[in-house]
Design a protein around this motif. Structure first.
Motif, PDB file in Angstrom:
ATOM      1  N   ARG A   1       0.818  -1.216   0.000  1.00 56.09           N
ATOM      2  CA  ARG A   1       0.000   0.000   0.000  1.00 56.09           C
ATOM      3  C   ARG A   1       0.855   1.271   0.000  1.00 56.09           C
ATOM      4  O   ARG A   1       0.666   2.167   0.797  1.00 56.09           O
ATOM      5  CB  ARG A   1      -0.979  -0.005   1.174  1.00 56.09           C
ATOM      6  CG  ARG A   1      -1.966  -1.179   1.121  1.00 56.09           C
ATOM      7  CD  ARG A   1      -2.906  -1.231   2.294  1.00 56.09           C
ATOM      8  NE  ARG A   1      -3.561   0.021   2.600  1.00 56.09           N
ATOM      9  CZ  ARG A   1      -4.671   0.488   2.006  1.00 56.09           C
ATOM     10  NH1 ARG A   1      -5.254  -0.220   1.082  1.00 56.09           N
ATOM     11  NH2 ARG A   1      -5.188   1.647   2.364  1.00 56.09           N
ATOM     12  N   ARG A   2       1.791   1.302  -0.945  1.00 54.37           N
ATOM     13  CA  ARG A   2       2.671   2.475  -1.061  1.00 54.37           C
ATOM     14  C   ARG A   2       2.139   3.440  -2.111  1.00 54.37           C
ATOM     15  O   ARG A   2       1.827   3.033  -3.226  1.00 54.37           O
ATOM     16  CB  ARG A   2       4.070   2.049  -1.456  1.00 54.37           C
ATOM     17  CG  ARG A   2       4.793   1.319  -0.363  1.00 54.37           C
ATOM     18  CD  ARG A   2       6.255   1.578  -0.504  1.00 54.37           C
ATOM     19  NE  ARG A   2       7.025   0.800   0.426  1.00 54.37           N
ATOM     20  CZ  ARG A   2       7.973   1.331   1.172  1.00 54.37           C
ATOM     21  NH1 ARG A   2       8.240   2.602   1.110  1.00 54.37           N
ATOM     22  NH2 ARG A   2       8.655   0.566   1.982  1.00 54.37           N
ATOM     23  N   PRO A   3       2.082   4.737  -1.782  1.00 52.47           N
ATOM     24  CA  PRO A   3       1.693   5.736  -2.781  1.00 52.47           C
ATOM     25  C   PRO A   3       2.890   6.123  -3.648  1.00 52.47           C
ATOM     26  O   PRO A   3       4.040   5.877  -3.290  1.00 52.47           O
ATOM     27  CB  PRO A   3       1.223   6.921  -1.926  1.00 52.47           C
ATOM     28  CG  PRO A   3       2.015   6.796  -0.659  1.00 52.47           C
ATOM     29  CD  PRO A   3       2.227   5.313  -0.441  1.00 52.47           C
ATOM     30  N   ILE A   4       2.611   6.755  -4.769  1.00 52.21           N
ATOM     31  CA  ILE A   4       3.663   7.208  -5.689  1.00 52.21           C
ATOM     32  C   ILE A   4       4.688   8.076  -4.977  1.00 52.21           C
ATOM     33  O   ILE A   4       5.893   7.911  -5.176  1.00 52.21           O
ATOM     34  CB  ILE A   4       3.034   8.006  -6.868  1.00 52.21           C
ATOM     35  CG1 ILE A   4       2.231   7.097  -7.777  1.00 52.21           C
ATOM     36  CG2 ILE A   4       4.088   8.759  -7.651  1.00 52.21           C
ATOM     37  CD1 ILE A   4       3.011   6.362  -8.818  1.00 52.21           C
ATOM     38  N   ALA A   5       4.233   9.004  -4.155  1.00 55.14           N
ATOM     39  CA  ALA A   5       5.148   9.947  -3.497  1.00 55.14           C
ATOM     40  C   ALA A   5       6.224   9.219  -2.695  1.00 55.14           C
ATOM     41  O   ALA A   5       7.395   9.614  -2.713  1.00 55.14           O
ATOM     42  CB  ALA A   5       4.363  10.901  -2.596  1.00 55.14           C
ATOM     43  N   GLU A   6       5.857   8.151  -1.997  1.00 56.59           N
ATOM     44  CA  GLU A   6       6.848   7.381  -1.230  1.00 56.59           C
ATOM     45  C   GLU A   6       7.869   6.716  -2.142  1.00 56.59           C
ATOM     46  O   GLU A   6       9.053   6.678  -1.837  1.00 56.59           O
ATOM     47  CB  GLU A   6       6.153   6.301  -0.398  1.00 56.59           C
ATOM     48  CG  GLU A   6       5.605   6.772   0.901  1.00 56.59           C
ATOM     49  CD  GLU A   6       5.062   5.612   1.724  1.00 56.59           C
ATOM     50  OE1 GLU A   6       5.523   4.459   1.571  1.00 56.59           O
ATOM     51  OE2 GLU A   6       4.139   5.868   2.524  1.00 56.59           O
TER      52      GLU A   6
END
Length: 198
Positions: free
Chosen positions: A25-30
């Motif tokens: 569940r990682r977003p693009i920003a991370e």
């Protein structure tokens, strides 16, 4: 042997996959912050991983105002990928056909679901540039020579990602087999994967 152009032929995609395998569940920003890549480049890499059935995207459920983020998770038995499930079914169908045309004289055969897992795994590894040699009785896959050995500067990460991808393929195919590990070797080109019945 040249590495086939596959979803994991780019080390940037391997790095992104490694991050997603470590924590779902990682977003693009991370992923942008962790890799130093431009957001559009990360999106392109993620799209390639989704198309291969390795990653699943989901829209975040928000309870506050604002645009929901897209979160990325490695495809496993818990996070199912339609692409991976379809590829596993297709591999099982082709494997069943080949076993009918070329019956085996092997002693105690594996159950159908385990054979279907092997079918899916062999096809996936072949597309990734490997030439897998399966020993059903020993439950091993010899991937020697490893086409990724020239990238041995990142060997630890590459091997961990490949093990995670293999486990994901086995889980998506459904059955008792799991990756037990890779046999240790002094030669980076040597790669023998051990499976176990879970």
């Amino acid at each position: 042997m040249a590495v086939a152009y596959s979803a994991i032929s780019s080390y940037s995609r391997v790095e992104i996959m490694h991050l997603i395998q470590q924590r779902p569940r990682r977003p693009i920003a991370e992923l942008v912050a962790a890799t130093g890549l431009h957001a559009n480049t990360v999106r392109e890499h993620l799209q390639r991983l989704i198309e291969a059935g390795y990653v699943v995207a989901e829209t975040e459920r928000r309870t506050t105002r604002g645009r929901p983020r897209v979160l990325y998770t490695a495809a496993t038995g818990e996070s199912s990928s339609f692409v991976a499930a379809q590829r596993a079914k297709d591999a099982a169908r082709r494997g069943d056909l080949l076993r009918r045309v070329y019956p085996s004289d092997a002693g105690e055969a594996l159950p159908d679901d385990a054979l279907h897992q092997l079918d899916a795994l062999v096809e996936d590894l072949t597309e990734a540039g490997f030439d897998p040699l399966v020993d059903e009785s020993a439950l091993t896959l010899d991937l020697t020579p490893c086409p990724h050995a020239p990238s041995s500067g990142h060997r630890g990460t590459l091997c961990r990602v490949h093990v995670g991808l293999m486990d994901g393929v086995l889980a998506q195919a459904g059955g008792p087999l799991k990756v037990d590990g890779i046999a240790a070797s002094c030669d980076p080109a040597q790669c023998v994967v051990h499976l176990s019945v879970g």
